[in-house]
Design a protein around this motif. Structure first.
Motif, PDB file in Angstrom:
ATOM      1  N   LYS A   1       7.983   7.073  -7.128  1.00 48.04           N
ATOM      2  CA  LYS A   1       7.517   7.842  -5.975  1.00 48.04           C
ATOM      3  C   LYS A   1       8.316   7.553  -4.707  1.00 48.04           C
ATOM      4  CE  LYS A   1       4.475  10.171  -6.502  1.00 48.04           C
ATOM      5  NZ  LYS A   1       4.397  11.531  -7.073  1.00 48.04           N
ATOM      6  N   GLN A   2       9.198   6.558  -4.764  1.00 53.33           N
ATOM      7  CA  GLN A   2      10.046   6.237  -3.620  1.00 53.33           C
ATOM      8  C   GLN A   2      11.500   6.210  -4.098  1.00 53.33           C
ATOM      9  OE1 GLN A   2       8.631   5.964  -0.605  1.00 53.33           O
ATOM     10  NE2 GLN A   2       6.574   6.126  -1.514  1.00 53.33           N
ATOM     11  N   ASP A   3      12.399   6.809  -3.328  1.00 49.50           N
ATOM     12  CA  ASP A   3      13.808   6.842  -3.723  1.00 49.50           C
ATOM     13  C   ASP A   3      14.372   5.440  -3.910  1.00 49.50           C
ATOM     14  OD1 ASP A   3      13.824   9.588  -3.710  1.00 49.50           O
ATOM     15  OD2 ASP A   3      14.593   9.762  -1.661  1.00 49.50           O
ATOM     16  N   TRP A   4      13.945   4.511  -3.034  1.00 48.85           N
ATOM     17  CA  TRP A   4      14.513   3.172  -3.110  1.00 48.85           C
ATOM     18  C   TRP A   4      14.087   2.417  -4.354  1.00 48.85           C
ATOM     19  CZ3 TRP A   4      10.331  -0.071  -2.976  1.00 48.85           C
ATOM     20  CH2 TRP A   4       9.209   0.320  -2.220  1.00 48.85           C
ATOM     21  N   MET A   5      13.056   2.899  -5.045  1.00 47.14           N
ATOM     22  CA  MET A   5      12.643   2.231  -6.272  1.00 47.14           C
ATOM     23  C   MET A   5      13.642   2.453  -7.406  1.00 47.14           C
ATOM     24  SD  MET A   5      10.239   0.115  -6.637  1.00 47.14           S
ATOM     25  CE  MET A   5      10.015   0.210  -8.403  1.00 47.14           C
ATOM     26  N   ASN A   6      14.531   3.427  -7.273  1.00 41.87           N
ATOM     27  CA  ASN A   6      15.543   3.643  -8.299  1.00 41.87           C
ATOM     28  C   ASN A   6      16.528   2.487  -8.377  1.00 41.87           C
ATOM     29  OD1 ASN A   6      14.745   6.268  -9.340  1.00 41.87           O
ATOM     30  ND2 ASN A   6      15.376   7.102  -7.357  1.00 41.87           N
TER      31      ASN A   6
ATOM     32  N   ASP B   1       0.810  -1.230   0.000  1.00 47.08           N
ATOM     33  CA  ASP B   1       0.000   0.000   0.000  1.00 47.08           C
ATOM     34  C   ASP B   1       0.837   1.270   0.000  1.00 47.08           C
ATOM     35  OD1 ASP B   1      -2.512  -1.269  -0.091  1.00 47.08           O
ATOM     36  OD2 ASP B   1      -2.408  -1.689   2.056  1.00 47.08           O
ATOM     37  N   VAL B   2       2.105   1.165  -0.350  1.00 51.42           N
ATOM     38  CA  VAL B   2       2.968   2.336  -0.522  1.00 51.42           C
ATOM     39  C   VAL B   2       3.112   2.613  -2.012  1.00 51.42           C
ATOM     40  CG1 VAL B   2       5.294   3.269  -0.202  1.00 51.42           C
ATOM     41  CG2 VAL B   2       4.222   1.933   1.620  1.00 51.42           C
ATOM     42  N   HIS B   3       2.835   3.828  -2.407  1.00 43.71           N
ATOM     43  CA  HIS B   3       2.855   4.230  -3.811  1.00 43.71           C
ATOM     44  C   HIS B   3       4.290   4.213  -4.329  1.00 43.71           C
ATOM     45  CE1 HIS B   3       1.435   7.549  -6.867  1.00 43.71           C
ATOM     46  NE2 HIS B   3       1.668   6.394  -7.450  1.00 43.71           N
ATOM     47  N   ILE B   4       4.598   3.364  -5.316  1.00 49.23           N
ATOM     48  CA  ILE B   4       5.979   3.260  -5.795  1.00 49.23           C
ATOM     49  C   ILE B   4       6.195   3.935  -7.147  1.00 49.23           C
ATOM     50  CG2 ILE B   4       6.479   1.193  -4.452  1.00 49.23           C
ATOM     51  CD1 ILE B   4       6.216  -0.415  -7.086  1.00 49.23           C
ATOM     52  N   TYR B   5       5.158   4.035  -7.999  1.00 47.58           N
ATOM     53  CA  TYR B   5       5.321   4.838  -9.206  1.00 47.58           C
ATOM     54  C   TYR B   5       3.971   5.318  -9.701  1.00 47.58           C
ATOM     55  CZ  TYR B   5       4.165   1.130 -12.722  1.00 47.58           C
ATOM     56  OH  TYR B   5       3.549   0.187 -13.503  1.00 47.58           O
ATOM     57  N   HIS B   6       4.023   6.346 -10.583  1.00 46.66           N
ATOM     58  CA  HIS B   6       2.809   6.976 -11.089  1.00 46.66           C
ATOM     59  C   HIS B   6       2.977   7.269 -12.578  1.00 46.66           C
ATOM     60  CE1 HIS B   6      -0.788   9.584 -10.956  1.00 46.66           C
ATOM     61  NE2 HIS B   6      -0.136  10.323 -11.833  1.00 46.66           N
TER      62      HIS B   6
END
Length: 368
Positions: free
Chosen positions: A62-67, A46-51
């Motif tokens: 949407k999250q730095d760690w997703m890079n 439930d944490v938004h990771i991309y848009h």
């Protein structure tokens, strides 16, 4: 005189999540002013990771760690962008087909699709799902066990027959939901472990609009969203004269929730017998807030002066936020199967673009 009491943590606690989820969410809309025709997003726990939306036509993490995804998949963002551009065109055509099926000639219409997987990191159990909704009601969904599409809508019968006969596509979807999706989910959880596994306690406040209004116990800033909030009297949880709100996301990735208590039937001497309890999953101690008139933040006072002159603009802003959230909850009107009507969906999408009215896998299992 009672005071607000916080049961402090005796030491740091690590929240060990057991169930993880990856949700792919997509919304297509027709004739909606000031809203993209297509919005796509992914959520991990439930944490938004991309848009992505049709106005910008690009995927934004949407999250730095997703890079870190490019360490394993160098072309990930490019491939996601191309895929979502294709979905955007598919949704546009699909809405037109649905409008014909329902004899809709105009007006606002909304198509929603949610698919994804849940993974239990203790048992290894994996649950996949794909569900489609149109104008606030479930239109069609895939049963992975029978490899058949399910619908309760007469207008979806032709679609069901066509999709049931496409065994290649069903096999492709099943492979993604049961193999590829869990693989992505495990990697995402590993990337964001320090963030996803964190535990943040909320600030808890007592709020009241007028002397005759319910007293709201408002908790905000907590994480994860596995939490409960309730009123109790003499140490026992009460279920009458109270109304619990749902958990809502904050813009910083944390969550908020509230529970109201009708105090009109509570005598002044009995106020001390009531307290609000906030419980966060995997945290030993609760946050307990005594029902205390002196601790209530409100936009009225005995002298008739506005609250801003007494306690400053910060609390006024907080109350404004609470009022907006309260209005959103009041406006919400769920339709069948957990979906909203088109008009209510539009209000929801404009206020909370990532808020989808689908049943969870657990709720679906209970219905089955």
């Amino acid at each position: 005189m009672t005071i607000i009491v916080f049961l402090a943590l005796l030491g740091p606690h690590s929240a060990t999540a057991v169930n993880h989820s990856l949700k792919c969410l997509a919304t297509g809309s027709s004739q909606v002013l000031n809203f993209p025709e297509y919005v796509g997003a992914e959520m991990v726990d439930d944490v938004h990771i991309y848009h992505y939306d049709s106005n910008t036509t690009r995927v934004v993490p949407k999250q730095d760690w997703m890079n870190r995804i490019t360490e394993d998949y160098p072309k990930y963002w490019e491939s996601e962008t191309e895929m979502l551009k294709f979905h955007q065109q598919f949704f546009k055509a699909r809405i037109e087909t649905l409008k014909l099926s329902f004899n809709h000639t105009g007006g606002v219409h909304i198509l929603q699709v949610m698919h994804g997987c849940e993974w239990n990191d203790e048992t290894g159990e994996i649950i996949g799902y794909e569900r489609h909704g149109y104008d606030g009601e479930e239109f069609i969904s895939l049963d992975l066990k029978t490899e058949k599409w399910i619908t309760r809508k007469q207008q979806a019968v032709i679609t069901k027959q066509k999709w049931d006969n496409n065994k290649v596509e069903i096999t492709k979807i099943k492979k993604y939901l049961t193999q590829e999706c869990p693989d992505y989910l495990k990697k995402f959880v590993n990337y964001g472990r320090s963030s996803l596994m964190r535990t943040d306690l909320p600030s808890v406040s007592l709020l009241q609009k007028t002397p005759s209004s319910p007293v709201r116990c408002f908790a905000t800033g907590f994480y994860p969203d596995r939490a409960e909030i309730f009123w109790r009297k003499d140490g026992e949880e009460i279920h009458e004269n109270m109304e619990r709100g749902e958990i809502l996301p904050n813009h910083d990735g944390s969550f908020q929730m509230n529970v109201d208590l009708n105090v009109l039937s509570v005598t002044p001497e009995d106020w001390r017998r009531y307290e609000c309890v906030f419980q966060l999953s995997d945290v030993k101690d609760n946050i307990i807030t005594k029902l205390d008139k002196t601790a209530i933040q409100t936009n009225w006072c005995k002298t008739g002066f506005p609250l801003g002159a007494v306690i400053g603009p910060a609390v006024v802003l907080l109350l404004l936020v609470v009022c907006i959230v309260g209005y959103f909850l009041w406006k919400k009107n769920k339709g069948k199967d957990g979906f909203q009507s088109a008009n209510m969906q539009l209000q929801t999408l404009q206020d909370h673009p990532l808020k989808f009215q689908f049943l969870t896998c657990q709720e679906k299992r209970e219905l089955e």
